[in-house]
Design a protein around this motif. Structure first.
Motif, PDB file in Angstrom:
ATOM      1  N   ASN A 126      -4.180  20.738  -5.072  1.00 19.38           N
ATOM      2  CA  ASN A 126      -4.949  21.725  -4.326  1.00 19.38           C
ATOM      3  C   ASN A 126      -5.410  21.179  -2.978  1.00 19.38           C
ATOM      4  O   ASN A 126      -6.021  21.894  -2.195  1.00 19.38           O
ATOM      5  N   GLY A 127      -5.133  19.916  -2.721  1.00 18.80           N
ATOM      6  CA  GLY A 127      -5.503  19.309  -1.444  1.00 18.80           C
ATOM      7  C   GLY A 127      -4.591  19.763  -0.323  1.00 18.80           C
ATOM      8  O   GLY A 127      -3.474  20.234  -0.554  1.00 18.80           O
ATOM      9  N   LEU A 128      -5.064  19.602   0.904  1.00 20.50           N
ATOM     10  CA  LEU A 128      -4.280  19.980   2.066  1.00 20.50           C
ATOM     11  C   LEU A 128      -3.213  18.930   2.374  1.00 20.50           C
ATOM     12  O   LEU A 128      -3.314  17.778   1.984  1.00 20.50           O
ATOM     13  N   LYS A 129      -2.182  19.353   3.111  1.00 17.70           N
ATOM     14  CA  LYS A 129      -1.034  18.488   3.359  1.00 17.70           C
ATOM     15  C   LYS A 129      -1.397  17.194   4.086  1.00 17.70           C
ATOM     16  O   LYS A 129      -0.898  16.120   3.740  1.00 17.70           O
ATOM     17  N   GLU A 130      -2.242  17.299   5.113  1.00 13.52           N
ATOM     18  CA  GLU A 130      -2.598  16.109   5.877  1.00 13.52           C
ATOM     19  C   GLU A 130      -3.356  15.100   5.021  1.00 13.52           C
ATOM     20  O   GLU A 130      -3.188  13.889   5.154  1.00 13.52           O
ATOM     21  N   TYR A 131      -4.181  15.610   4.141  1.00 12.11           N
ATOM     22  CA  TYR A 131      -4.930  14.764   3.208  1.00 12.11           C
ATOM     23  C   TYR A 131      -3.983  14.061   2.242  1.00 12.11           C
ATOM     24  O   TYR A 131      -4.052  12.843   2.037  1.00 12.11           O
ATOM     25  N   LEU A 132      -3.081  14.824   1.670  1.00 10.25           N
ATOM     26  CA  LEU A 132      -2.113  14.248   0.728  1.00 10.25           C
ATOM     27  C   LEU A 132      -1.212  13.234   1.423  1.00 10.25           C
ATOM     28  O   LEU A 132      -0.912  12.170   0.876  1.00 10.25           O
ATOM     29  N   LYS A 133      -0.788  13.579   2.624  1.00  7.77           N
ATOM     30  CA  LYS A 133       0.082  12.680   3.382  1.00  7.77           C
ATOM     31  C   LYS A 133      -0.605  11.344   3.637  1.00  7.77           C
ATOM     32  O   LYS A 133       0.021  10.284   3.554  1.00  7.77           O
ATOM     33  N   ALA A 134      -1.911  11.391   3.937  1.00  7.31           N
ATOM     34  CA  ALA A 134      -2.658  10.157   4.196  1.00  7.31           C
ATOM     35  C   ALA A 134      -2.658   9.251   2.967  1.00  7.31           C
ATOM     36  O   ALA A 134      -2.481   8.032   3.083  1.00  7.31           O
ATOM     37  N   ILE A 135      -2.844   9.844   1.787  1.00  8.83           N
ATOM     38  CA  ILE A 135      -2.856   9.054   0.548  1.00  8.83           C
ATOM     39  C   ILE A 135      -1.470   8.502   0.257  1.00  8.83           C
ATOM     40  O   ILE A 135      -1.307   7.317  -0.070  1.00  8.83           O
ATOM     41  N   VAL A 136      -0.461   9.351   0.355  1.00 10.49           N
ATOM     42  CA  VAL A 136       0.911   8.935   0.064  1.00 10.49           C
ATOM     43  C   VAL A 136       1.324   7.776   0.968  1.00 10.49           C
ATOM     44  O   VAL A 136       1.905   6.787   0.511  1.00 10.49           O
ATOM     45  N   ARG A 137       1.000   7.891   2.241  1.00  6.28           N
ATOM     46  CA  ARG A 137       1.402   6.850   3.187  1.00  6.28           C
ATOM     47  C   ARG A 137       0.608   5.558   3.004  1.00  6.28           C
ATOM     48  O   ARG A 137       1.177   4.468   3.025  1.00  6.28           O
ATOM     49  N   PHE A 138      -0.713   5.674   2.821  1.00  4.25           N
ATOM     50  CA  PHE A 138      -1.533   4.471   2.717  1.00  4.25           C
ATOM     51  C   PHE A 138      -1.172   3.650   1.483  1.00  4.25           C
ATOM     52  O   PHE A 138      -1.138   2.412   1.538  1.00  4.25           O
ATOM     53  N   TYR A 139      -0.896   4.332   0.361  1.00  4.83           N
ATOM     54  CA  TYR A 139      -0.590   3.643  -0.889  1.00  4.83           C
ATOM     55  C   TYR A 139       0.911   3.560  -1.170  1.00  4.83           C
ATOM     56  O   TYR A 139       1.321   3.153  -2.258  1.00  4.83           O
ATOM     57  N   HIS A 140       1.721   3.987  -0.201  1.00  2.34           N
ATOM     58  CA  HIS A 140       3.183   3.888  -0.298  1.00  2.34           C
ATOM     59  C   HIS A 140       3.733   4.576  -1.556  1.00  2.34           C
ATOM     60  O   HIS A 140       4.665   4.084  -2.201  1.00  2.34           O
ATOM     61  N   LEU A 141       3.140   5.708  -1.888  1.00  4.37           N
ATOM     62  CA  LEU A 141       3.580   6.420  -3.090  1.00  4.37           C
ATOM     63  C   LEU A 141       4.991   6.981  -2.954  1.00  4.37           C
ATOM     64  O   LEU A 141       5.640   7.286  -3.959  1.00  4.37           O
ATOM     65  N   ASP A 142       5.476   7.085  -1.726  1.00  7.95           N
ATOM     66  CA  ASP A 142       6.839   7.582  -1.526  1.00  7.95           C
ATOM     67  C   ASP A 142       7.884   6.580  -2.012  1.00  7.95           C
ATOM     68  O   ASP A 142       9.082   6.879  -2.008  1.00  7.95           O
ATOM     69  N   ASN A 143       7.443   5.401  -2.438  1.00  9.63           N
ATOM     70  CA  ASN A 143       8.368   4.468  -3.103  1.00  9.63           C
ATOM     71  C   ASN A 143       8.773   4.986  -4.477  1.00  9.63           C
ATOM     72  O   ASN A 143       9.781   4.541  -5.043  1.00  9.63           O
ATOM     73  N   TRP A 144       7.970   5.908  -5.028  1.00 16.55           N
ATOM     74  CA  TRP A 144       8.219   6.412  -6.375  1.00 16.55           C
ATOM     75  C   TRP A 144       8.402   7.930  -6.432  1.00 16.55           C
ATOM     76  O   TRP A 144       9.263   8.409  -7.144  1.00 16.55           O
ATOM     77  N   ILE A 145       7.563   8.649  -5.699  1.00 14.70           N
ATOM     78  CA  ILE A 145       7.601  10.107  -5.860  1.00 14.70           C
ATOM     79  C   ILE A 145       8.791  10.697  -5.110  1.00 14.70           C
ATOM     80  O   ILE A 145       9.219  10.184  -4.078  1.00 14.70           O
TER      81      ILE A 145
END
Length: 228
Positions: A126-145
């Motif tokens: 339910n979070g906004l895209k910019e918020y989610l993007k900040a988390i994904v990038r800071f914690y490098h979640l795109d290595n998995w998701i």
């Protein structure tokens, strides 16, 4: 409808769809400071004079932000709510980028396990895209998701519709939704997926009771996913 920022082509058949706030990300670690900064600013421009409604926010944690501001600012104009929404998002993203938040324990461990066992991983929030993007990038979640999706992409602002959108887009035939609130549990049931409730910071017993499984730590997903 705008395209999501991250997208990787796939032919997914099975997937685990995670909520973000209170499931993967310990939002409470950036919530209070961001909310205090926001309402202190409202005070400085004479748009707020009461105590900062942190407890009320916790009660509705996970709701779409338009609903949040309608609840926290019931007597304010729509223009002020939109301004507050924008200001809060900016502060929240800055705090994330400054490392003031944190993932829940074992996020990386369970992501590695899922990836090693050929489960695709998505985030539906339910979070906004910019918020989610900040988390994904800071914690490098795109290595998995494989991808992440915001409620912004669905006109109805309904988590069930968002999950259904993901299923159709990625050809998902089976899997589970993992989250801490009733919207996550309902989204799983409405889409024919397994519902896994996270008994974390913002969870409520009466909501978790409706889930197929309840976990106290993300590492417990290993045994559940094995059954799936």
């Amino acid at each position: 409808m705008a395209e999501i920022t991250y997208h990787k082509q796939d032919s997914t058949r099975k997937a685990i769809i995670f909520d973000m706030d209170g499931t993967l990300f310990q939002t409470n670690k950036v919530l209070e400071i961001s909310l205090f900064e926001t309402f202190n600013y409202l005070k400085s421009i004479n748009e707020w004079e009461n105590e900062i409604p942190i407890e009320k926010y916790r009660e509705i944690m996970g709701a779409p932000l338009p609903t949040v501001w309608e609840t926290l600012l019931p007597n304010h104009t729509e223009d002020i709510r939109e301004f507050t929404d924008s200001f809060f998002l900016k502060v929240l993203v800055e705090n994330i980028r400054n490392g003031k938040g944190d993932l829940y324990p074992n996020v990386e461990d369970i992501f590695n396990y899922l990836k090693d066992n050929n489960w695709s991983i998505f985030i539906a929030s339910n979070g906004l895209k910019e918020y989610l993007k900040a988390i994904v990038r800071f914690y490098h979640l795109d290595n998995w998701i494989l991808d992440f999706y915001s409620i912004e992409e669905i006109d109805s602002l309904n988590k069930s519709d968002l999950v259904e959108f993901i299923l159709k887009k990625h050809n998902i035939k089976k899997g589970a939704v993992v989250g801490d609130r009733i919207s996550d549990i309902n989204a799983a049931k409405d889409s024919g997926l397994v519902s896994i409730g996270c008994n974390f910071d913002f969870a409520r017993d009466e909501e978790l009771a409706k889930a197929d499984y309840i976990i106290d730590d993300l590492i417990e997903l290993k045994s559940i996913v094995h059954k799936l």
